[in-house]
Write a protein that holds these residues in place. Structure first.
Motif, mmCIF file in Angstrom:
data_model
loop_
_atom_site.group_PDB
_atom_site.id
_atom_site.type_symbol
_atom_site.label_atom_id
_atom_site.label_comp_id
_atom_site.label_asym_id
_atom_site.label_seq_id
_atom_site.Cartn_x
_atom_site.Cartn_y
_atom_site.Cartn_z
ATOM 1 N N LEU A 83 34.820 1.670 -20.912
ATOM 2 C CA LEU A 83 35.097 2.670 -19.878
ATOM 3 C C LEU A 83 33.989 2.698 -18.834
ATOM 4 C CD1 LEU A 83 37.023 4.949 -18.980
ATOM 5 C CD2 LEU A 83 35.611 6.503 -20.327
ATOM 6 N N LEU A 84 32.742 2.720 -19.280
ATOM 7 C CA LEU A 84 31.615 2.740 -18.342
ATOM 8 C C LEU A 84 31.572 1.484 -17.499
ATOM 9 C CD1 LEU A 84 28.833 4.217 -20.660
ATOM 10 C CD2 LEU A 84 30.160 5.416 -18.907
ATOM 11 N N ARG A 85 31.804 0.342 -18.133
ATOM 12 C CA ARG A 85 31.797 -0.933 -17.411
ATOM 13 C C ARG A 85 32.930 -0.970 -16.386
ATOM 14 N NH1 ARG A 85 31.543 -3.720 -21.659
ATOM 15 N NH2 ARG A 85 33.774 -3.984 -21.973
ATOM 16 N N THR A 86 34.099 -0.516 -16.787
ATOM 17 C CA THR A 86 35.266 -0.543 -15.912
ATOM 18 C C THR A 86 35.092 0.374 -14.708
ATOM 19 O OG1 THR A 86 36.721 -1.061 -17.753
ATOM 20 C CG2 THR A 86 37.751 -0.108 -15.813
ATOM 21 N N LEU A 87 34.590 1.575 -14.965
ATOM 22 C CA LEU A 87 34.436 2.548 -13.881
ATOM 23 C C LEU A 87 33.183 2.317 -13.054
ATOM 24 C CD1 LEU A 87 35.511 5.808 -15.734
ATOM 25 C CD2 LEU A 87 36.884 4.337 -14.254
ATOM 26 N N ASN A 141 46.192 6.420 -21.031
ATOM 27 C CA ASN A 141 47.039 7.227 -20.147
ATOM 28 C C ASN A 141 46.283 8.446 -19.619
ATOM 29 O OD1 ASN A 141 47.046 8.380 -22.719
ATOM 30 N ND2 ASN A 141 49.170 9.049 -22.592
ATOM 31 N N GLU A 142 45.368 9.018 -20.403
ATOM 32 C CA GLU A 142 44.566 10.142 -19.922
ATOM 33 C C GLU A 142 43.547 9.680 -18.881
ATOM 34 O OE1 GLU A 142 42.847 11.918 -23.385
ATOM 35 O OE2 GLU A 142 44.756 12.738 -24.063
ATOM 36 N N VAL A 143 42.978 8.494 -19.088
ATOM 37 C CA VAL A 143 42.031 7.933 -18.121
ATOM 38 C C VAL A 143 42.742 7.667 -16.798
ATOM 39 C CG1 VAL A 143 40.581 5.925 -17.592
ATOM 40 C CG2 VAL A 143 40.521 6.955 -19.882
ATOM 41 N N GLU A 144 43.930 7.081 -16.875
ATOM 42 C CA GLU A 144 44.681 6.788 -15.654
ATOM 43 C C GLU A 144 45.030 8.062 -14.893
ATOM 44 O OE1 GLU A 144 47.941 4.332 -16.902
ATOM 45 O OE2 GLU A 144 46.572 2.764 -17.593
ATOM 46 N N ALA A 145 45.388 9.123 -15.603
ATOM 47 C CA ALA A 145 45.696 10.395 -14.948
ATOM 48 C C ALA A 145 44.457 10.957 -14.257
ATOM 49 C CB ALA A 145 46.250 11.389 -15.961
ATOM 50 N N ALA A 146 43.309 10.857 -14.908
ATOM 51 C CA ALA A 146 42.060 11.337 -14.300
ATOM 52 C C ALA A 146 41.719 10.518 -13.068
ATOM 53 C CB ALA A 146 40.926 11.287 -15.317
ATOM 54 N N MET A 147 41.989 9.220 -13.108
ATOM 55 C CA MET A 147 41.704 8.355 -11.974
ATOM 56 C C MET A 147 42.553 8.710 -10.765
ATOM 57 S SD MET A 147 39.276 6.409 -12.908
ATOM 58 C CE MET A 147 38.802 7.985 -13.569
ATOM 59 N N GLN A 148 43.784 9.123 -11.004
ATOM 60 C CA GLN A 148 44.646 9.528 -9.892
ATOM 61 C C GLN A 148 44.060 10.726 -9.152
ATOM 62 O OE1 GLN A 148 47.260 7.770 -8.867
ATOM 63 N NE2 GLN A 148 46.834 6.354 -10.530
ATOM 64 N N ALA A 149 43.337 11.556 -9.863
ATOM 65 C CA ALA A 149 42.744 12.754 -9.265
ATOM 66 C C ALA A 149 41.405 12.463 -8.582
ATOM 67 C CB ALA A 149 42.549 13.827 -10.328
ATOM 68 N N MET A 150 40.819 11.290 -8.851
ATOM 69 C CA MET A 150 39.515 10.953 -8.281
ATOM 70 C C MET A 150 39.613 9.609 -7.571
ATOM 71 S SD MET A 150 36.842 12.451 -11.090
ATOM 72 C CE MET A 150 37.002 11.206 -12.309
ATOM 73 N N PRO A 151 39.920 9.602 -6.296
ATOM 74 C CA PRO A 151 40.181 8.361 -5.563
ATOM 75 C C PRO A 151 39.076 7.312 -5.643
ATOM 76 C CG PRO A 151 40.785 10.247 -4.236
ATOM 77 C CD PRO A 151 40.094 10.775 -5.460
ATOM 78 N N ARG A 152 37.814 7.707 -5.558
ATOM 79 C CA ARG A 152 36.741 6.716 -5.573
ATOM 80 C C ARG A 152 36.692 5.980 -6.911
ATOM 81 N NH1 ARG A 152 31.236 8.855 -5.680
ATOM 82 N NH2 ARG A 152 30.695 7.475 -7.321
ATOM 83 N N LEU A 153 36.793 6.721 -8.012
ATOM 84 C CA LEU A 153 36.813 6.084 -9.323
ATOM 85 C C LEU A 153 38.117 5.326 -9.533
ATOM 86 C CD1 LEU A 153 35.142 8.694 -11.688
ATOM 87 C CD2 LEU A 153 34.195 6.555 -10.828
ATOM 88 N N ASN A 154 39.188 5.813 -8.951
ATOM 89 C CA ASN A 154 40.475 5.130 -9.074
ATOM 90 C C ASN A 154 40.393 3.730 -8.484
ATOM 91 O OD1 ASN A 154 43.194 4.707 -9.639
ATOM 92 N ND2 ASN A 154 43.829 5.487 -7.675
ATOM 93 N N ASP A 155 39.733 3.578 -7.353
ATOM 94 C CA ASP A 155 39.591 2.259 -6.742
ATOM 95 C C ASP A 155 38.867 1.298 -7.678
ATOM 96 O OD1 ASP A 155 40.861 3.208 -4.494
ATOM 97 O OD2 ASP A 155 39.014 3.516 -3.350
ATOM 98 N N ALA A 156 37.774 1.757 -8.288
ATOM 99 C CA ALA A 156 37.024 0.918 -9.219
ATOM 100 C C ALA A 156 37.874 0.574 -10.434
ATOM 101 C CB ALA A 156 35.737 1.627 -9.655
ATOM 102 N N TYR A 157 38.621 1.539 -10.931
ATOM 103 C CA TYR A 157 39.465 1.323 -12.108
ATOM 104 C C TYR A 157 40.565 0.303 -11.802
ATOM 105 C CZ TYR A 157 42.346 2.405 -16.173
ATOM 106 O OH TYR A 157 43.073 2.317 -17.325
ATOM 107 N N GLN A 158 41.199 0.427 -10.636
ATOM 108 C CA GLN A 158 42.270 -0.494 -10.260
ATOM 109 C C GLN A 158 41.738 -1.922 -10.109
ATOM 110 O OE1 GLN A 158 45.432 0.197 -10.345
ATOM 111 N NE2 GLN A 158 44.989 2.326 -10.837
ATOM 112 N N ARG A 159 40.554 -2.076 -9.515
ATOM 113 C CA ARG A 159 39.968 -3.413 -9.385
ATOM 114 C C ARG A 159 39.693 -4.012 -10.758
ATOM 115 N NH1 ARG A 159 37.045 -0.872 -5.374
ATOM 116 N NH2 ARG A 159 35.224 -0.730 -6.695
ATOM 117 N N ALA A 160 39.158 -3.207 -11.664
ATOM 118 C CA ALA A 160 38.834 -3.703 -13.000
ATOM 119 C C ALA A 160 40.095 -4.075 -13.775
ATOM 120 C CB ALA A 160 38.033 -2.662 -13.766
ATOM 121 N N GLN A 161 41.169 -3.327 -13.612
ATOM 122 C CA GLN A 161 42.415 -3.618 -14.318
ATOM 123 C C GLN A 161 43.041 -4.905 -13.823
ATOM 124 O OE1 GLN A 161 43.605 -1.952 -17.066
ATOM 125 N NE2 GLN A 161 41.616 -1.029 -16.850
ATOM 126 N N ALA A 162 42.781 -5.270 -12.575
ATOM 127 C CA ALA A 162 43.351 -6.483 -12.007
ATOM 128 C C ALA A 162 42.616 -7.735 -12.490
ATOM 129 C CB ALA A 162 43.301 -6.421 -10.486
#
Length: 81
Positions: free
Chosen positions: A18-22, A54-75
């Motif tokens: 989680l830390l690495r991804t975010l 699924n809880e992490v993804e929901a939290a990411m939707q609420a935090m755009p900056r972290l969401n961008d990092a999460y989406q890049r890592a998932q790709a």
């Protein structure tokens, strides 16, 4: 014999992943949890915690900056080890 008809709608994410991804520190994660901006982990063992994806993804939707990092890592392809 038990046969699962539907796969789980989530997977478990351990703290290091989680830390690495975010791209955040452990103290930042703890601050987000304390402020109620990120879900708390749950115990999966005596000395282990995890988050449901699924809880992490929901939290990411609420935090755009972290969401961008999460989406890049998932790709990125995951290393198998």
């Amino acid at each position: 014999m038990f046969v699962a008809t539907n796969p789980l709608p989530f997977r478990f994410i351990r703290r290091a992943e989680l830390l690495r991804t975010l791209g955040i520190s452990r103290s930042t994660l703890e601050s987000l949890i304390a402020q109620g901006d990120f879900p708390a982990p749950f115990k999966i063992g005596a000395r282990a915690v995890a988050w449901r994806s699924n809880e992490v993804e929901a939290a990411m939707q609420a935090m755009p900056r972290l969401n961008d990092a999460y989406q890049r890592a998932q790709a990125m392809p995951r290393a198998r080890g």
